[in-house]
Design an enzyme around this catalytic site. Structure first.
Site, PDB file in Angstrom:
ATOM      1  N   HIS A 171       0.835  -1.206   0.000  1.00 43.14           N
ATOM      2  CA  HIS A 171       0.000   0.000   0.000  1.00 43.14           C
ATOM      3  C   HIS A 171       0.874   1.262   0.000  1.00 43.14           C
ATOM      4  O   HIS A 171       0.717   2.143  -0.855  1.00 43.14           O
ATOM      5  CB  HIS A 171      -0.915  -0.007   1.231  1.00 43.14           C
ATOM      6  CG  HIS A 171      -1.786   1.199   1.365  1.00 43.14           C
ATOM      7  ND1 HIS A 171      -3.129   1.187   1.037  1.00 43.14           N
ATOM      8  CD2 HIS A 171      -1.522   2.463   1.783  1.00 43.14           C
ATOM      9  CE1 HIS A 171      -3.637   2.396   1.243  1.00 43.14           C
ATOM     10  NE2 HIS A 171      -2.680   3.191   1.703  1.00 43.14           N
ATOM     11  N   GLU A 172       1.792   1.334   0.964  1.00 48.17           N
ATOM     12  CA  GLU A 172       2.632   2.532   1.061  1.00 48.17           C
ATOM     13  C   GLU A 172       3.552   2.657  -0.156  1.00 48.17           C
ATOM     14  O   GLU A 172       3.849   3.759  -0.617  1.00 48.17           O
ATOM     15  CB  GLU A 172       3.449   2.517   2.363  1.00 48.17           C
ATOM     16  CG  GLU A 172       2.605   2.556   3.629  1.00 48.17           C
ATOM     17  CD  GLU A 172       1.576   3.674   3.655  1.00 48.17           C
ATOM     18  OE1 GLU A 172       1.812   4.730   3.035  1.00 48.17           O
ATOM     19  OE2 GLU A 172       0.510   3.489   4.288  1.00 48.17           O
ATOM     20  N   HIS A 218       1.790   4.403  -2.937  1.00 49.15           N
ATOM     21  CA  HIS A 218       1.917   5.866  -2.805  1.00 49.15           C
ATOM     22  C   HIS A 218       3.290   6.319  -3.292  1.00 49.15           C
ATOM     23  O   HIS A 218       3.419   7.334  -3.975  1.00 49.15           O
ATOM     24  CB  HIS A 218       1.782   6.276  -1.331  1.00 49.15           C
ATOM     25  CG  HIS A 218       0.388   6.314  -0.809  1.00 49.15           C
ATOM     26  ND1 HIS A 218      -0.640   6.983  -1.449  1.00 49.15           N
ATOM     27  CD2 HIS A 218      -0.161   5.795   0.331  1.00 49.15           C
ATOM     28  CE1 HIS A 218      -1.752   6.860  -0.734  1.00 49.15           C
ATOM     29  NE2 HIS A 218      -1.483   6.146   0.344  1.00 49.15           N
ATOM     30  N   HIS A 227       3.586   6.651  -6.926  1.00 48.27           N
ATOM     31  CA  HIS A 227       2.892   7.864  -7.371  1.00 48.27           C
ATOM     32  C   HIS A 227       3.844   9.065  -7.270  1.00 48.27           C
ATOM     33  O   HIS A 227       3.848   9.947  -8.134  1.00 48.27           O
ATOM     34  CB  HIS A 227       1.657   8.082  -6.482  1.00 48.27           C
ATOM     35  CG  HIS A 227       0.593   8.922  -7.101  1.00 48.27           C
ATOM     36  ND1 HIS A 227      -0.577   9.229  -6.438  1.00 48.27           N
ATOM     37  CD2 HIS A 227       0.498   9.541  -8.308  1.00 48.27           C
ATOM     38  CE1 HIS A 227      -1.336   9.989  -7.219  1.00 48.27           C
ATOM     39  NE2 HIS A 227      -0.709  10.193  -8.360  1.00 48.27           N
TER      40      HIS A 227
END
Length: 676
Positions: free
Chosen positions: A466-467, A470, A473
């Site tokens: 999940h992290e 990010h 991105h």
């Protein structure tokens, strides 16, 4: 003296090893003065306002201040101490004042407005149009059109909010650090895995105590609640965890919650908005509080029957197994884990040997390589703020520099709970040079012990992915302007890249890249992969209701006039009415430790986790249709989502990637709440 302060001079990478705490305040003060001079240069020039001399000049002002404050506030989250917290309380009002000096600068706003008013004639690019729009709104949405007395009041409110949110977070961290459960009788460890006991023993030894110590840090608290057979001790842990900031003492957050909610409401009213949520959501995909409430209610209606059935099944199971007459919150994880083992023959202790931290890191890098042609090389020549931090040089297949990546995985007393991605330097293109970003992820994963490496629970594996989503991105950002770069997107869009990457954790093709037994090197057996997939929707109804309840609590504070709310606990109980499954615990209060909305940036935005799940389920359905490592789909996702930041409206970007708007059906189907 000044020459000794590395933050007073230009630097490329954060010079952590040279920084002393006393360096921060002088560097921030100097950064503010430099930025003020840059603003003065914009407002005092004789040339007519245009996009370059006003909007772009404003965008690139304060660059050094941004670098210094990003280091400071990131350390205040990941490696803080009393001195840093004291400095934070001193500099936050100064930064708030500086921000308001810009926003409430009449001459500057006059120039920005002059450019904005003739934007139709300017032949701007899409990104330039967005920047102009954002700069103009930064003024109008923050008081530029207010009378002088109202501007003065706005400044006072912003200073208060800045200080209150810091204090809120400090209290939560102090509460987390001050609690410990010391066990001296080995019988009280019944049910706990050996690795958990070993970690607790080492914690006690480090504190020079006999026995086993359990704390509020997630890698200690979560396995205790999941495996401890001692119901009395589970209750003790749960009550302590759920009462952070709710003890009517010097660390109490009840008044802070009320003050923050009221200041936000007053601020919104000053700016002409009905509530804080109305103000926030104007710049979100969801647009209005009504749409958010409708979205949450629709999800609630579809998930509540499943949640009630799951709760009743769990209560019956606990009664049959141990004669538990009333299932309480401190029973949920324990009996949930036992029921999951019974149904799927699957528990974290069977999975953890296949998820050594180093292998999972390698795995997420391989996934990024297969999708986006990225290479990660660990480097030792970059300054770190703690020895636990790992640093990587990120390049593409041609060897071109893409990003610098920091990763900080284990809990410490100076680190707040949870996991997050952050930025030390944003990507931007200036003077023809593409300045690549410096990105970091911070987690709180199980530490290695004397006999065992760091072995992750499956939940920790999905958290890392999940992290890292990010982080991608941020790393793959490719925009001109830093304020539109990377994760600088609408808040209910920002979770798409993170949540979509979690899907790879459930896929055989991905798991076989990295899920290898830490002793034997054996690749995770197919039967375990099948069990992971089958168990993925276990108690999904209850998990969905839980997330909805957090979203509803957030909206209950921010979509109303809170001036008549005097009792935080009573208000919270009312907000939870429709989502309540377990008996109420009078000693506990969630709001007083709800850092996402009272310290982080999620006020009137917690719904965005579920909102982004709709996007991520729809996105992954697209990947699955062509293969999870489809270069074609990955390139579309990279070019239309990951690299574009906030340069266009997120729905425009999403439709360009997907060819259509997202459908909630994909999420409900994946969650097992809608049959195909």
């Amino acid at each position: 003296m000044n020459t000794e302060n590395p933050l007073l001079h230009k630097f490329d990478k954060a010079p952590f090893s040279q920084i002393k705490n006393e360096h921060f305040k002088p560097a921030i003060l100097q950064g503010i003065e430099e930025a003020k001079s840059e603003i003065e240069a914009i407002t005092s020039q004789k040339d007519h306002p245009n996009f370059t001399n006003t909007i772009e000049a404003l965008e690139f002002s304060g660059e050094h201040l941004d670098l210094v404050t990003s280091i400071f506030f990131n350390l205040n989250s990941a490696e803080t101490n009393d001195e840093i917290q004291k400095i934070a309380q001193e500099v936050s009002p100064l930064l708030s004042d500086f921000k308001n000096d810009i926003i409430l600068n009449k001459e500057l706003f006059k120039r920005v407005k002059a450019v904005y008013d003739k934007k139709e004639e300017l032949e701007l690019s899409t990104e330039q149009e967005m920047l102009l729009d954002q700069k103009y709104k930064a003024f109008t949405r923050n008081g530029a059109n207010l009378s002088e007395d109202k501007k003065k009041r706005l400044r006072e409110i912003d200073k208060q909010l800045s200080s209150l949110s810091l204090k809120f977070g400090e209290n939560v961290l102090a509460e987390t650090n001050r609690f410990e459960l010391l066990i001296t009788d080995e019988k009280d460890l019944e049910g706990l895995p050996n690795a958990v006991k070993e970690e607790a023993k080492e914690t006690a030894e480090a504190k020079q105590k006999e026995g086993w110590i359990f704390t509020m840090e997630y890698p200690s608290y979560i396995p205790f609640m999941k495996y401890s057979a001692n119901r009395i001790l589970r209750k003790k842990m749960a009550l302590a965890f759920g009462a952070k900031g709710f003890h009517n003492d010097d660390l109490d957050n009840q008044q802070n919650v009320l003050d923050i909610a009221n200041y936000r409401f007053e601020r919104a009213n000053l700016l002409g908005y009905k509530t804080h949520a109305d103000f926030v959501l104007e710049e979100r995909m969801a647009e209005t509080p009504e749409k958010v409430k409708d979205f949450l209610e629709e999800l609630l209606a579809k998930s509540k029957p499943a949640a009630i059935a799951e709760y009743e099944e769990l209560a019956t199971y606990a009664k049959e197994l141990d004669g538990i007459s009333t299932l309480e919150k401190w029973d949920a994880a324990y009996y949930g884990e036992k029921l999951k083992q019974k149904k799927f023959d699957l528990d974290d202790e069977k999975l953890k040997p296949y998820f050594q931290l180093e292998n999972v890191i390698s795995g997420v890098f391989q996934v990024a390589n297969k999708l986006y042609d990225l290479n990660f090389e660990e480097i030792q020549n970059v300054d770190k703020y703690h020895e636990d931090v790992k640093t990587y040089n990120v390049t593409d297949t041609a060897g071109k520099n893409i990003a610098l990546f920091y990763a900080d995985f284990h809990p410490r007393p100076g680190k707040r709970d949870g996991a997050w991605m952050t930025v030390y330097r944003s990507q931007k293109i200036k003077d023809g040079v593409n300045n690549r970003p410096h990105i970091s992820i911070v987690c709180n994963f199980t530490k290695p012990s004397k006999s065992t490496p760091s072995l992750l629970t499956f939940n920790e594996v999905t958290t890392l992915f999940h992290e890292f989503g990010h982080a991608l991105h941020g790393m793959l950002a490719n925009t001109t302007y830093p304020s539109l770069s990377g994760t600088s997107v609408f808040w209910d869009f920002v979770e798409l890249p993170s949540q979509v990457l979690e899907n790879w954790c459930y896929q055989k093709e991905a798991l076989e890249l990295f899920a290898k037994h830490y002793k034997t090197g054996e690749i995770i057996p197919l039967e375990l992969i099948e069990k992971i997939k089958k168990a993925a929707n276990f108690h999904e109804g209850m998990a969905t209701i839980r997330q909805i309840s957090f979203g509803k609590l957030d909206m209950s504070w921010h979509s109303i006039d809170p001036t008549n709310v005097s009792n935080v606990k009573v208000h919270e109980e009312k907000a939870f009415e429709d989502t309540k499954l377990y008996p109420e615990v009078k000693e506990n209060c969630m709001s007083t430790a709800f850092s996402h909305i009272f310290q982080g940036g999620y006020s009137a935005g917690y719904y965005s986790y579920k909102w982004a799940e709709v996007l991520d389920a729809d996105t992954f359905e697209y990947f699955e249709s062509e293969g999870i490592f489809s270069k074609e789909i990955a390139l579309k996702f990279k070019e239309n989502i990951l690299s574009k930041g906030g340069t266009e409206h997120p729905m425009t970007l999403y439709k360009r990637f997907r060819g259509k708007e997202p459908r909630p059906d994909a999420l409900l189907k994946r969650a097992g709440l809608l049959k195909e």
